[in-house]
Design a protein around this motif. Structure first.
Motif, short mmCIF file in Angstrom:
data_model
loop_
_atom_site.label_atom_id
_atom_site.label_comp_id
_atom_site.label_asym_id
_atom_site.label_seq_id
_atom_site.Cartn_x
_atom_site.Cartn_y
_atom_site.Cartn_z
N ARG A 1 18.40 -90.93 44.42
CA ARG A 1 17.29 -91.69 43.83
C ARG A 1 16.16 -90.75 43.45
NH1 ARG A 1 18.63 -95.24 48.80
NH2 ARG A 1 18.69 -93.11 49.59
N ASP A 2 15.41 -91.09 42.41
CA ASP A 2 14.15 -90.41 42.14
C ASP A 2 13.09 -91.04 43.03
OD1 ASP A 2 14.57 -90.08 38.51
OD2 ASP A 2 15.34 -88.89 40.20
N LEU A 3 11.96 -90.38 43.11
CA LEU A 3 10.83 -90.95 43.83
C LEU A 3 9.59 -90.79 42.97
CD1 LEU A 3 10.00 -92.17 46.58
CD2 LEU A 3 9.48 -89.85 47.35
N ALA A 4 8.88 -91.91 42.77
CA ALA A 4 7.62 -91.79 42.05
C ALA A 4 6.60 -91.16 43.00
CB ALA A 4 7.15 -93.18 41.61
N PRO A 5 5.83 -90.20 42.54
CA PRO A 5 4.90 -89.53 43.47
C PRO A 5 3.83 -90.50 43.99
CG PRO A 5 4.73 -88.61 41.25
CD PRO A 5 5.76 -89.69 41.19
N ILE A 6 3.30 -90.15 45.14
CA ILE A 6 2.21 -90.95 45.72
C ILE A 6 1.03 -90.90 44.76
CG2 ILE A 6 0.60 -91.11 47.66
CD1 ILE A 6 2.77 -89.75 49.36
N PRO A 7 0.53 -92.06 44.36
CA PRO A 7 -0.58 -92.08 43.40
C PRO A 7 -1.83 -91.38 43.94
CG PRO A 7 0.43 -94.24 43.58
CD PRO A 7 1.01 -93.40 44.66
N LYS A 8 -2.68 -90.92 43.01
CA LYS A 8 -3.85 -90.14 43.41
C LYS A 8 -4.81 -90.92 44.30
CE LYS A 8 -4.13 -86.92 39.50
NZ LYS A 8 -2.87 -87.35 38.85
N GLN A 9 -4.84 -92.23 44.09
CA GLN A 9 -5.80 -93.04 44.86
C GLN A 9 -5.03 -94.11 45.61
OE1 GLN A 9 -8.18 -95.99 42.70
NE2 GLN A 9 -10.02 -95.08 43.57
#
Lengths: 250, 476, 210
Positions: free
Chosen positions: B453-461
């Motif tokens: 699976r890909d992982l969307a990065p943790i958002p900046k905020q």
């Protein structure tokens, strides 16, 4: 006259990985006239630890939750798995704690907890939330929604009222997506096999978007949708319902 | 004491075994087709029954009642069976049971026995003990015959040869029964089995069976089947030996009215299975002249001792949980390394062995709950899985890395300050792994995630940061 | 210390041991499932016939006085010269011109016979089940099993609707060997295709006396 006060438990996953879901819940509830409160001391319901066998480590997380939400009359949780954790397991954990204060606190807590679609349909009595979302969407019901919370057709009824939205039935909808918390890491191969079946069903609907009441399932499904460059994305139910002509909430 | 559950103590961990099977396209096809068929049949015949939930409730209550009073009911069974001319033996573990049975067969000077399907005999590895004593056991259930001639292991409680398709079965029969011109249709294969086995039914003087139910009140045994081979084994030979796990007891004859409705509909999706045989001791009207019951513990008292997990012993071996399980569906039974596979196998196997082995089995589940929905006696399998995971951790069988990671995570999640800090730290730590807004590779324990699976990065905020900022600013 | 005592001790350690209240507790088990049928006798009969048809078992109907000629007709159609019968089967049911033998203790003789004619103890309509009781003089287990053909006579008064009613009737002969038959033998072990006729009689036919 101010609307009902709702305390929001964002869940550790949504707080960290999917803040857009939290923002959507807030905007939608405010649009419906609620006063939303977010107790800043909140952390995690303890589900991951409890389900993986680290029940002792989950205990302080439960106690913290009970303390943080002691005073909120209505608590909204946009995650059916977290609600299931609280409803199904907090009473057992309370019994194990042999602490009458904890048992009392859990007893007082349960009637105040609402999963997001339960809050809208049961507590606020609405299915049309004034949303606009001109896309084709398929709904993954999620195991906790189906078998623990018995949400029934609440998410579906909400989606059907969204203007412009075309809802496509997901085949074999009740099959687990293969996330299962730490299962996805401890049993990668089987988790992948289950995910591949779920993906096959999602792709077969030709929907643009896969939605659910649970970001944990969505993170897992979206991971494979992205890996396979399908061009399909996942969006939490709240984010669809919060969308209006002004655009998707972000 | 030598408690044994087949080869479970030395079987590879579930993730290791599963990996091989998930890559086997033929097995996956066979398992999927078989589970789909039975699932649908079961759903149809259960939908017909208006009082299904009430039957499940009664089944659950009866079983729970028996377990609470198991010492009383076992003794009542022994007395009634003995009065009717049966001989009752008690066995603490696998070795003891094997010794008793081998001695009984030897006392007949028999070198062959015919067997009715009984998973309990696989549990104690009875066939191996018989062979070591110079006795040849013949399995007479078609699927067990396929497994035996194929020198293989069963992969499902009710359809043990589910992992074999007809081409493979034809090959096995053709070779082992010496039938080079054997046809390919299922009818041809069944005909071959019928002829092969009939010769043995008419001749072999000793039979070994299991029991679906043992009735305490009357001392009777009930065997549930479809093919007729059990009827053959239970009535033709001179001597019958029946191996019974102590949890098979039900209180009274009337309780069959509940279980003979729950079992056929759950196991094979039929209103009633073709044949049920009920007998008590030795009958003057025919049948075996000598009848022995071997009551088996082999770890069942371990299961009984755990209040929360005790209801594992309510199981009536219908296999419905296997057919419903999305994990079983991907691997088949061999991944569990035990004669008891699927959800029930995941909770029964480690408990029989006092949690000393098979510790990966309670984790072989995504806790989806489909098994609990279909269990005819309402065993809360997901709850027991989580409870057993707790025992694995408490009894120190969890991997060290995992323990450290979980303790670290708990530490972080305990206070909002630590959580915020961890979120910030993670946002920095993910930078080297983030390319064009997506994470495709992660190290260590997390590599399992990114392998498929890909992982969307943790958002900046984070959400809490957004909220805190919003509280300070006037409402927009 | 015997093994039996060890096991009972382990059980008592685990459960606290059975108390004398087990009988009262047994009586308090909730049984809210259906325990009696609702169909009248005619409807029961039709339901039973339907279920048999589902199993692929041919059903013949006749009046009680016509059992013998009906048997004769069936045997002629099947090109059979006779059947085995249990000792106490009413002779008035057996037509002239055919052989009716009592069972032999030799299994191979049973195996090469043309079939068996029996009555039954009771029948359950909802599941299409025939119940045989194996008392001396009545059909034995091997007689109802080894021959390849079984012709069974069922009277309407013997038919109950539900499984609980069936079990209740069976309770009156609970310690006799009992066989329940619901269709011909079958297996689904080969690619889940249901194949009929593995070891039990491959043909089961029923005469419903009306």
């Amino acid at each position: 006259m101010p609307g009902p006060r709702v305390g929001l438990f964002a869940t550790c996953l949504t707080d960290t990985f999917f803040p857009s879901t939290g923002r959507a819940v807030v905007r939608l509830l405010e649009r419906l006239g609620c006063q939303v409160d977010f107790p800043m001391d909140q952390t995690c319901c303890g589900q991951m630890h409890y389900n993986t066998g680290y029940q002792a480590e989950a205990m302080p997380l439960m106690r913290h939750f009970l303390e943080v939400f002691r005073d909120d009359e209505t608590i909204c949780i946009p995650s059916s798995s977290c609600v299931a954790m609280i409803r199904d397991h907090y009473p057992k954990m309370a019994a194990v704690s042999v602490d009458p204060a904890v048992s009392r606190a859990v007893e007082k807590l349960l009637p105040r907890i609402f999963e997001f679609s339960e809050l809208l349909v049961d507590k606020l009595g609405v299915t049309d939330v004034g949303a606009f979302f001109p896309h084709s969407v398929t709904l993954h019901p999620s195991c906790h929604s189906l078998r623990s919370l018995h949400l029934g057709d609440k998410p579906e009824r909400l989606l059907k009222q969204v203007r412009g939205l075309s809802l496509i039935d997901l085949p074999e909808a009740g099959e687990c997506c293969g996330f299962g918390g730490t299962f996805a890491i401890k049993n990668v191969e089987v988790s992948a096999a289950m995910l591949s079946d779920k993906l096959r069903c999602v792709l077969g609907t030709c929907a643009e978007i896969c939605t659910a009441a649970d970001n944990s399932c969505l993170m897992h499904i979206a991971g494979a949708l992205s890996r396979q460059r399908t061009g399909i994305r996942c969006l939490h139910l709240a984010e669809i319902l919060a969308s209006t002509e002004a655009g998707e909430v972000s | 004491m030598s408690i044994r559950v087949g080869e479970a103590a030395s079987a590879p961990d579930f993730p290791v075994a599963a990996k091989k099977l998930v890559s086997n396209a033929q097995i996956r096809q066979n398992v999927r087709r078989a589970t789909d068929v039975i699932r649908n049949k079961r759903a149809r015949v259960v939908a017909e029954v208006d009082d299904w939930e009430q039957l499940r409730d009664a089944g659950h209550e009866i079983k729970e009642h028996v377990l609470r009073h198991l010492d009383f009911y076992l003794q009542q069974f022994e007395a009634a069976c003995t009065r009717a001319g049966g001989v009752v033996h008690w066995a603490s573990d696998a070795d003891e049971a094997n010794r008793i049975i081998v001695d009984l067969v030897r006392a007949q000077e028999a070198t062959e026995v015919i067997k009715v399907k009984t998973m309990t005999s696989d549990e104690i590895s009875l066939n191996r003990a018989l062979q070591a004593a110079g006795v040849t056991p013949y399995e007479t259930d078609l699927a067990d015959l396929i497994v035996q001639l194929g020198e293989d292991q069963p992969s499902h409680i009710v359809v043990p040869a589910l992992h074999r398709n007809r081409m493979e079965i034809r090959r096995i029969f053709s070779e082992k029964m010496n039938l080079p011109d054997l046809g390919y249709r299922p009818e041809d294969l069944t005909e071959a089995a019928r002829a092969y086995l009939r010769e043995k039914f008419l001749r072999v003087p000793v039979a070994i069976s299991g029991a679906n139910f043992a009735i305490a009140e009357t001392g009777a045994i009930c065997v549930v089947e479809s093919e007729g081979n059990a009827r053959m084994c239970l009535s033709l030979p001179r001597v019958l030996i029946t191996l019974v796990g102590i949890e098979k007891i039900i209180p009274k004859f009337r309780d069959l009215e509940v279980f003979l409705q729950l079992l056929p509909r759950s196991a094979t999706g039929e209103r009633m299975n073709p044949y049920n045989s009920i007998w008590t001791g030795v009958s003057p009207a025919g049948g075996p002249r000598e009848f022995h019951v071997v009551l088996l513990d082999n770890g069942r008292t371990n299961v009984l001792a755990d209040d929360i997990a005790r209801e594992t012993l309510d199981c009536i071996r219908c296999g419905a949980c296997l057919n419903a399980c999305p994990v079983y569906r991907q691997t088949g039974g061999h991944a569990y390394g035990s004669v008891y596979a699927g959800p029930i196998g995941a909770i029964l196997t480690p408990q029989l062995q006092a949690m000393q082995h098979s510790q990966s089995l309670p984790y072989a589940s995504s806790l989806c709950g489909a098994c609990y929905d279909v269990c005819p006696v309402k065993i809360n399998i997901p709850e027991i899985l989580v409870h057993l995971r707790g025992r694995v951790v408490e009894e120190n069988h969890a991997p060290l890395i995992e323990k450290l990671a979980m303790k670290a995570a708990a530490f972080v999640l305990e206070t909002p300050e630590r959580l915020s800090l961890a979120q910030k730290a993670a946002r920095i730590a993910q930078l080297p792994f983030t390319r064009d807004g997506v994470i495709r590779h992660l190290p260590g324990m997390l590599a399992g995630w990114t392998s498929i699976r890909d992982l969307a990065p943790i958002p900046k905020q984070s959400f809490r940061e957004w909220w805190a900022k919003r509280q300070k600013e006037p409402r927009l | 210390m015997s093994v039996k005592q060890d096991i009972l001790d382990r059980i008592r350690n685990a459960t606290g041991g059975s108390s004398i209240t087990s009988e009262t507790e047994y009586e308090s088990i909730n049984r809210h499932y259906c325990q009696v049928g609702v169909l009248d006798p005619a409807a029961r009969l039709e339901l039973f016939a339907d279920r048999l048809a589902d199993y692929g078992s041919p059903v013949y109907r006749c009046a009680e006085s016509e059992i013998a000629p009906t048997v004769a007709g069936i045997l002629t159609e099947r090109a059979k010269t006779g059947l085995l019968v249990p000792r106490d089967l009413p002779r008035v049911w057996l037509p002239e011109g055919f052989y009716f033998f009592r069972e032999s203790p030799d299994y191979r003789e049973l195996d090469s016979s043309e079939g068996v004619l029996t009555d039954c103890a009771l029948a359950i309509a909802s599941t299409g089940t025939i119940v045989l009781r194996h008392a001396p003089g009545e059909v034995s287990r091997v007689l109802s099993l080894i021959p390849d053909y079984h012709l069974c006579i069922v009277f309407p008064a013997q038919i109950v609707e539900t499984v609980p009613e069936g079990i209740r009737q069976m309770s009156s002969f609970a310690t006799l060997p009992i066989t329940t038959i619901s269709g011909p033998s079958a297996t689904s072990d080969i690619e889940m295709t249901r194949i009929k006729g593995v070891h039990g009689p491959r043909t089961l036919e029923v005469i419903l006396v009306t």
